[in-house]
Design an enzyme around this catalytic site. Sequence first.
Site, PDB file in Angstrom:
ATOM      1  N   HIS A  73       0.865  -1.279   0.131  1.00 17.50           N
ATOM      2  CA  HIS A  73      -0.180  -0.215   0.008  1.00 17.50           C
ATOM      3  C   HIS A  73       0.884   1.296  -0.071  1.00 17.50           C
ATOM      4  O   HIS A  73       1.781   1.307   0.763  1.00 17.50           O
ATOM      5  CB  HIS A  73      -0.956  -0.063   1.166  1.00 17.50           C
ATOM      6  CG  HIS A  73      -2.233  -0.932   1.058  1.00 17.50           C
ATOM      7  ND1 HIS A  73      -3.322  -0.526   1.601  1.00 17.50           N
ATOM      8  CD2 HIS A  73      -2.515  -1.962   0.317  1.00 17.50           C
ATOM      9  CE1 HIS A  73      -4.298  -1.515   1.129  1.00 17.50           C
ATOM     10  NE2 HIS A  73      -3.757  -2.197   0.264  1.00 17.50           N
ATOM     11  N   TYR A 202      -9.327   6.079   7.338  1.00 17.12           N
ATOM     12  CA  TYR A 202      -9.375   6.497   8.607  1.00 17.12           C
ATOM     13  C   TYR A 202     -10.463   7.370   8.787  1.00 17.12           C
ATOM     14  O   TYR A 202     -10.129   8.515   8.269  1.00 17.12           O
ATOM     15  CB  TYR A 202      -7.805   6.674   9.059  1.00 17.12           C
ATOM     16  CG  TYR A 202      -6.907   5.783   9.275  1.00 17.12           C
ATOM     17  CD1 TYR A 202      -6.178   5.249   8.141  1.00 17.12           C
ATOM     18  CD2 TYR A 202      -6.749   4.907  10.725  1.00 17.12           C
ATOM     19  CE1 TYR A 202      -5.194   4.343   8.608  1.00 17.12           C
ATOM     20  CE2 TYR A 202      -5.745   4.126  10.749  1.00 17.12           C
ATOM     21  CZ  TYR A 202      -4.923   3.733   9.609  1.00 17.12           C
ATOM     22  OH  TYR A 202      -4.134   2.949   9.901  1.00 17.12           O
ATOM     23  N   PRO A 294      -4.140   0.718  18.590  1.00 17.86           N
ATOM     24  CA  PRO A 294      -3.756   0.465  17.340  1.00 17.86           C
ATOM     25  C   PRO A 294      -3.819   1.338  16.048  1.00 17.86           C
ATOM     26  O   PRO A 294      -3.695   0.840  14.899  1.00 17.86           O
ATOM     27  CB  PRO A 294      -4.532  -0.896  17.143  1.00 17.86           C
ATOM     28  CG  PRO A 294      -5.781  -0.740  18.050  1.00 17.86           C
ATOM     29  CD  PRO A 294      -5.098  -0.092  19.315  1.00 17.86           C
ATOM     30  N   LYS A 298       1.137   0.117  14.971  1.00 15.96           N
ATOM     31  CA  LYS A 298       2.563  -0.064  15.426  1.00 15.96           C
ATOM     32  C   LYS A 298       2.967  -1.060  16.356  1.00 15.96           C
ATOM     33  O   LYS A 298       4.148  -1.434  16.432  1.00 15.96           O
ATOM     34  CB  LYS A 298       2.915   1.335  16.182  1.00 15.96           C
ATOM     35  CG  LYS A 298       2.876   2.550  15.471  1.00 15.96           C
ATOM     36  CD  LYS A 298       3.939   2.605  14.556  1.00 15.96           C
ATOM     37  CE  LYS A 298       3.743   3.281  13.070  1.00 15.96           C
ATOM     38  NZ  LYS A 298       4.561   2.977  11.875  1.00 15.96           N
ATOM     39  N   TYR A 386       4.234   6.831   9.897  1.00 14.81           N
ATOM     40  CA  TYR A 386       3.394   5.485   9.607  1.00 14.81           C
ATOM     41  C   TYR A 386       3.736   4.482   8.758  1.00 14.81           C
ATOM     42  O   TYR A 386       3.793   3.400   9.290  1.00 14.81           O
ATOM     43  CB  TYR A 386       1.962   6.276   8.487  1.00 14.81           C
ATOM     44  CG  TYR A 386       0.969   5.069   8.376  1.00 14.81           C
ATOM     45  CD1 TYR A 386       0.828   4.049   7.344  1.00 14.81           C
ATOM     46  CD2 TYR A 386       0.032   5.079   9.343  1.00 14.81           C
ATOM     47  CE1 TYR A 386      -0.167   3.391   7.138  1.00 14.81           C
ATOM     48  CE2 TYR A 386      -1.248   4.141   9.123  1.00 14.81           C
ATOM     49  CZ  TYR A 386      -1.066   3.257   8.084  1.00 14.81           C
ATOM     50  OH  TYR A 386      -2.234   2.294   7.914  1.00 14.81           O
TER      51      TYR A 386
HETATM   52  P1  FAS Z   1       1.382 -11.499  21.772  1.00  9.85           P
HETATM   53  O1  FAS Z   1       0.398 -11.042  22.937  1.00  9.85           O
HETATM   54  O2  FAS Z   1       1.144 -11.366  20.264  1.00  9.85           O
HETATM   55  O3  FAS Z   1       1.944 -12.875  22.084  1.00  9.85           O
HETATM   56  C1  FAS Z   1       2.238 -13.175  23.297  1.00  9.85           C
HETATM   57  C2  FAS Z   1       2.374 -14.784  23.370  1.00  9.85           C
HETATM   58  O4  FAS Z   1       2.522 -15.042  24.702  1.00  9.85           O
HETATM   59  C3  FAS Z   1       1.064 -15.433  23.354  1.00  9.85           C
HETATM   60  O5  FAS Z   1       1.090 -16.477  22.235  1.00  9.85           O
HETATM   61  C4  FAS Z   1       0.486 -15.790  24.492  1.00  9.85           C
HETATM   62  O6  FAS Z   1      -0.433 -17.044  24.679  1.00  9.85           O
HETATM   63  C5  FAS Z   1       1.736 -16.062  25.317  1.00  9.85           C
HETATM   64  N1  FAS Z   1       1.888 -16.107  26.547  1.00  9.85           N
HETATM   65  C6  FAS Z   1       1.339 -15.239  27.365  1.00  9.85           C
HETATM   66  N2  FAS Z   1       1.466 -15.466  28.940  1.00  9.85           N
HETATM   67  C7  FAS Z   1       2.242 -16.769  28.786  1.00  9.85           C
HETATM   68  C8  FAS Z   1       2.628 -17.631  29.626  1.00  9.85           C
HETATM   69  N3  FAS Z   1       2.710 -17.060  31.035  1.00  9.85           N
HETATM   70  N4  FAS Z   1       3.713 -18.377  29.442  1.00  9.85           N
HETATM   71  C9  FAS Z   1       3.787 -18.753  28.095  1.00  9.85           C
HETATM   72  N5  FAS Z   1       3.348 -18.216  27.146  1.00  9.85           N
HETATM   73  C10 FAS Z   1       2.515 -16.900  27.480  1.00  9.85           C
HETATM   74  N6  FAS Z   1      -1.088  -4.237  16.541  1.00  9.85           N
HETATM   75  C11 FAS Z   1      -1.006  -3.672  15.194  1.00  9.85           C
HETATM   76  O7  FAS Z   1      -0.014  -3.170  14.665  1.00  9.85           O
HETATM   77  N7  FAS Z   1      -2.219  -3.374  14.459  1.00  9.85           N
HETATM   78  C12 FAS Z   1      -3.296  -3.897  14.988  1.00  9.85           C
HETATM   79  O8  FAS Z   1      -4.458  -3.638  14.358  1.00  9.85           O
HETATM   80  C13 FAS Z   1      -3.638  -4.641  16.433  1.00  9.85           C
HETATM   81  N8  FAS Z   1      -4.677  -5.009  16.757  1.00  9.85           N
HETATM   82  C14 FAS Z   1      -4.945  -5.674  18.141  1.00  9.85           C
HETATM   83  C15 FAS Z   1      -5.658  -6.214  18.588  1.00  9.85           C
HETATM   84  C16 FAS Z   1      -5.823  -6.875  19.837  1.00  9.85           C
HETATM   85  C17 FAS Z   1      -7.142  -7.239  20.451  1.00  9.85           C
HETATM   86  C18 FAS Z   1      -4.600  -6.976  20.476  1.00  9.85           C
HETATM   87  C19 FAS Z   1      -4.420  -7.530  21.833  1.00  9.85           C
HETATM   88  C20 FAS Z   1      -3.511  -6.276  19.804  1.00  9.85           C
HETATM   89  C21 FAS Z   1      -3.676  -5.859  18.475  1.00  9.85           C
HETATM   90  N9  FAS Z   1      -2.361  -5.253  18.070  1.00  9.85           N
HETATM   91  C22 FAS Z   1      -2.358  -4.526  17.090  1.00  9.85           C
HETATM   92  C23 FAS Z   1      -1.172  -5.458  18.883  1.00  9.85           C
HETATM   93  C24 FAS Z   1      -0.635  -6.738  18.438  1.00  9.85           C
HETATM   94  O9  FAS Z   1      -0.602  -7.121  16.873  1.00  9.85           O
HETATM   95  C25 FAS Z   1       0.723  -6.853  19.443  1.00  9.85           C
HETATM   96  O10 FAS Z   1       1.412  -5.580  19.041  1.00  9.85           O
HETATM   97  C26 FAS Z   1       1.327  -8.145  18.765  1.00  9.85           C
HETATM   98  O11 FAS Z   1       0.791  -9.359  19.040  1.00  9.85           O
HETATM   99  C27 FAS Z   1       2.632  -8.179  19.693  1.00  9.85           C
HETATM  100  O12 FAS Z   1       3.245  -9.531  19.573  1.00  9.85           O
HETATM  101  P2  FAS Z   1       3.966 -10.115  20.700  1.00  9.85           P
HETATM  102  O13 FAS Z   1       4.741  -9.298  21.532  1.00  9.85           O
HETATM  103  O14 FAS Z   1       4.611 -11.190  20.384  1.00  9.85           O
HETATM  104  O15 FAS Z   1       2.656 -10.563  22.074  1.00  9.85           O
HETATM  105  C1  PHB Z   2      -5.961  -4.113  10.512  1.00 14.32           C
HETATM  106  O1  PHB Z   2      -5.948  -4.095   9.392  1.00 14.32           O
HETATM  107  O2  PHB Z   2      -6.183  -4.942  11.608  1.00 14.32           O
HETATM  108  C2  PHB Z   2      -5.588  -2.655  10.985  1.00 14.32           C
HETATM  109  C3  PHB Z   2      -4.891  -1.672  10.022  1.00 14.32           C
HETATM  110  C4  PHB Z   2      -4.376  -0.574  10.480  1.00 14.32           C
HETATM  111  C5  PHB Z   2      -4.608  -0.212  11.652  1.00 14.32           C
HETATM  112  C6  PHB Z   2      -4.911  -0.912  12.783  1.00 14.32           C
HETATM  113  C7  PHB Z   2      -5.465  -2.115  12.429  1.00 14.32           C
HETATM  114  O3  PHB Z   2      -4.037   1.165  12.062  1.00 14.32           O
END
Ligand code: FAS
Ligand code: PHB
Length: 391
Positions: A73, A202, A294, A298, A386
Amino acid sequence: MTSTPVAIIGAGPAGLLLGQLLAKAGVDNVIIERQSPEYVLGRIRAGVLEQITVDALSSVGVDARMHQEGLPHHGFDLLFKGQRHRIDLADLTGGKQVMVYGQTEVTKDLMHARAAAGLQTVYSAGDVAIHDFDTDKPRVTYTQDGQTHTLNARFIAGCDGFHGVCRASVPPNAIQQFEKVYPFGWLGVLADVPPVSDELIYANTQRGFALCSMRSPTRSRYYLQCPMSDSVAQWSDDAFWAELKNRLDPQAAEQLVTGASIEKSIAPLRSFVAEPMRFGSLMLAGDAAHIVPPTGAKGLNLAVSDVLYLANAFERYFKEKDVGGVDGYSEQALARVWKAERFSWWFTSLMHQFPELGSFNQKVQEAELEYLIHSRAASTSLAENYVGLPL
Ligand code: FAS
Ligand code: PHB
C-alpha cells in the site's frame, strides 16, 4: 532438566521471530507457549507491516507467502467532515510503502518455518514461571502431561505479551510503568467481503472513529470506536454494518459490501511502557514491554524492532562474549518505542471522539486535519511515522 542459551517465553510474533533470528545466527533457543498453536492463530490482530518487518521476515526466509499474498500500500485516506483526502505515503516518504498482510498469516509462516527448522516449541505449557533471572543462571519451570519441567538458560526473552508472566515477575521496585487508558474500545469485524476501497480509510466522524482495512481482495477488516461498556453480543452484524455506513462518506457507504462476520471482538485501547526492558538475564520484548493503541498500526512492528535489537545483542554475546548489546538493549529499544508511543497517542487523539472534552476538541481536531491535508510538512510527518521510523 534441559538447557538452552535462550529461553523464549511466548510464541506470538515477537517470540517466533526472535527464535528464527537467533537460529539464523547459530544461537539455539526453546520457546515455551502456554496456549495451543490453534489458539494463537485464532487471535485476529494486526494488519499493516512496516518495511522493517517485511525485511526482517525476508532475512529469515519467511517472506514468500507475504510477497505472494500481501498487498503493498502506497497511501491511505483520511475521512473527516464527509470528505476523503489521500495521504500519499510514497510521494511523502521518497517511495516508501507498507504491506497489508495479517498478523495471523505472519504467525502461521513463522510457526511453519520454526517447525521446518526442527526448533523446539513447547505449546500448551502450564504454570510457566521464571526463576533466578537476577543471576546468570536463570531457569524456567512449566508443567506438561502432569510433569513439571525445568529449562535452564543463559537468558530469558519475555515475549509473552501484556498479560504474560515475565513482566509480572519483576520486583515492583525494579520497574517503572507508564500508562494511559483510553475511554473507548475498538469493535472489530472480519468478513469475507471485498474491501470498500483499495486502500485503508481512517474516519474521524462525530459518531466516532471508524477504520476500513482488509486482509485480501476478498476479506475485509473493519473497526468502529465503541464505549468500553459495550459487549460483542450487543452488536449484531446488521447493527455493525448500519453504524459503519453512518460513519462513511456517501460514496463508500454506497459501495460497502456487507456480509456475515467471521470474527467479532472488542479490544480495549491503552498506551503502556515498562522501563527498563532488561532485568539481569531477563529481557522483555513486544507487548510484554509496551502497548500502543492500534490506530497507528505500530504494535506488531514495535515487537519486530525489539527482537531485531535483541537478536543482535544475543549474537554479540554468544559469538564474541561482547555484553555491549545486552547492556544497551533497553535504551536502544525504548528510544524507538517512545517515538511510536507518541505517534500512536497523537493519531488516536486526532481521530477519535472524546465527548468528555466537549465540542472545542472536535473543532481543534478538524482544524488539525485541515492543516494536515494542506501542509506538506505536516502530512510528511504523518507519513514517515506511519511507514515506520528508521531502526
Ligand atoms: P502477543 O500477545 O502476540 O504474544 C504473546 C504470546 O505469549 C501469546 O501467544 C501468549 O499466549 C503467550 N503467553 C502469555 N502468557 C504466557 C505465559 N505465562 N507463558 C507462556 N506463554 C505466554 N497491532 C497492530 O500493529 N495493529 C493492530 O491492528 C492490532 N490490533 C490488535 C488487537 C488486539 C485485540 C490486541 C490484543 C492487539 C493488537 N495489536 C495490533 C497489537 C498486537 O498485534 C501486538 O502488538 C502483537 O501481538 C505483539 O506481539 P507479541 O509481543 O508477540 O505479543
Ligand atoms: C488492521 O487491518 O487490523 C489494522 C490496520 C491498520 C491499523 C489498525 C489495524 O491502524
